[in-house]
Design a protein around this motif. Structure first.
Motif, PDB file in Angstrom:
ATOM      1  N   UNK A 158       0.789  -1.229   0.000  1.00 26.00           N
ATOM      2  CA  UNK A 158       0.000   0.000   0.000  1.00 26.00           C
ATOM      3  C   UNK A 158       0.821   1.279   0.000  1.00 26.00           C
ATOM      4  N   UNK A 159       2.012   1.250   0.615  1.00 27.05           N
ATOM      5  CA  UNK A 159       2.720   2.515   0.798  1.00 27.05           C
ATOM      6  C   UNK A 159       4.066   2.624   0.095  1.00 27.05           C
ATOM      7  N   UNK A 160       4.693   1.533  -0.263  1.00 25.60           N
ATOM      8  CA  UNK A 160       6.065   1.600  -0.785  1.00 25.60           C
ATOM      9  C   UNK A 160       6.190   2.505  -2.009  1.00 25.60           C
ATOM     10  N   UNK A 210       8.804   3.412   5.044  1.00 26.66           N
ATOM     11  CA  UNK A 210      10.019   3.238   5.848  1.00 26.66           C
ATOM     12  C   UNK A 210       9.719   3.446   7.330  1.00 26.66           C
ATOM     13  N   UNK A 211       8.884   4.423   7.631  1.00 26.14           N
ATOM     14  CA  UNK A 211       8.489   4.674   9.028  1.00 26.14           C
ATOM     15  C   UNK A 211       7.811   3.440   9.624  1.00 26.14           C
ATOM     16  N   UNK A 212       6.855   2.860   8.903  1.00 26.17           N
ATOM     17  CA  UNK A 212       6.148   1.683   9.418  1.00 26.17           C
ATOM     18  C   UNK A 212       7.068   0.459   9.482  1.00 26.17           C
ATOM     19  N   UNK A 213       7.980   0.325   8.518  1.00 29.85           N
ATOM     20  CA  UNK A 213       8.932  -0.794   8.564  1.00 29.85           C
ATOM     21  C   UNK A 213       9.773  -0.709   9.836  1.00 29.85           C
ATOM     22  N   UNK A 230      -4.994   3.088  10.397  1.00 27.54           N
ATOM     23  CA  UNK A 230      -5.566   4.428  10.179  1.00 27.54           C
ATOM     24  C   UNK A 230      -5.235   4.913   8.770  1.00 27.54           C
ATOM     25  N   UNK A 231      -3.999   4.680   8.360  1.00 19.83           N
ATOM     26  CA  UNK A 231      -3.589   5.070   7.009  1.00 19.83           C
ATOM     27  C   UNK A 231      -4.299   4.227   5.949  1.00 19.83           C
ATOM     28  N   UNK A 232      -4.455   2.933   6.236  1.00 24.93           N
ATOM     29  CA  UNK A 232      -5.166   2.044   5.302  1.00 24.93           C
ATOM     30  C   UNK A 232      -6.601   2.521   5.131  1.00 24.93           C
ATOM     31  N   UNK A 233      -7.254   2.911   6.224  1.00 25.12           N
ATOM     32  CA  UNK A 233      -8.640   3.383   6.161  1.00 25.12           C
ATOM     33  C   UNK A 233      -8.750   4.618   5.269  1.00 25.12           C
ATOM     34  N   UNK A 234      -7.753   5.504   5.331  1.00 30.87           N
ATOM     35  CA  UNK A 234      -7.778   6.699   4.484  1.00 30.87           C
ATOM     36  C   UNK A 234      -7.585   6.338   3.011  1.00 30.87           C
TER      37      UNK A 234
END
Length: 191
Positions: free
Chosen positions: A126-128, A136-139, A160-164
């Motif tokens: 979802x974020x890479x 990188x923050x979540x990793x 929360x980010x996934x929901x957005x």
């Protein structure tokens, strides 16, 4: 057809083993008792090739053939008889129950490592590409999470980010799977 992990898959998922790609490993984590069609639909249909590869390489096996084979290997010299018929009936009921079991996996399937791998995969998908800094923050946060509570904190922030990005329903689906992979709370085990 329901698929299960083989001993080879469990060895691959053990710490220190890395012969498969991240997608193959994440699919293996989710494979226990899941329908083959559901796994094939992963990665926008790319899961079909991964499932085929994992089946061919012996990481996954169909669930139905393993239960009768186990029953026949426990009594190799005993011919099929009415006494062995009741033993086949529980195998049939267990084959029909795995649709319920993924909602409450056994404690052997629960681990911080499994939950971490699952969340790493979600983060990667979802974020890479969209936000490499967030990925990188979540990793880093996932690597630093060393217990159930810290893993839940990181997971909730990720959700929360996934929901957005993907909506509340997708976040809830991921939350349910994350909860299934995490070890049970320590206070829930003593009786």
């Amino acid at each position: 057809m329901l698929l299960i992990k083989t001993d080879k898959a469990r060895q691959e998922l053990a710490p220190g083993m890395r012969t498969l790609s991240l997608r193959e490993r994440s699919l293996l984590l989710l494979a226990e008792g899941k329908p083959q069609a559901e796994l094939q639909a992963m990665y926008n249909g790319g899961g079909a090739q991964i499932v085929e590869h994992l089946l061919n390489q012996g990481y996954l096996a169909p669930m139905a053939p393993t239960a009768p084979a186990a029953a026949s290997t426990t009594h190799p010299n005993t011919p099929p008889s009415p006494a062995s018929a009741p033993k086949a009936a529980p195998a049939t009921t267990t084959a029909s129950q795995p649709t319920d079991k993924p909602t409450e996996p056994s404690d052997a399937l629960r681990s911080l490592a499994g939950a971490r791998m699952y969340l790493f995969d979600i983060c990667e998908r979802l974020f890479a590409r969209r936000d490499p800094a967030m990925a990188q923050h979540f990793h880093s946060a996932l690597r630093a999470a060393r217990d159930r509570d810290s893993m839940l904190d990181v997971g909730e922030a990720l959700l929360e980010e996934v929901a957005q990005l993907g909506g509340a329903e997708r976040a809830q689906t991921i939350r349910e799977r994350m909860t299934q992979l995490l070890p049970r709370e320590a206070s829930a085990t003593p009786a």
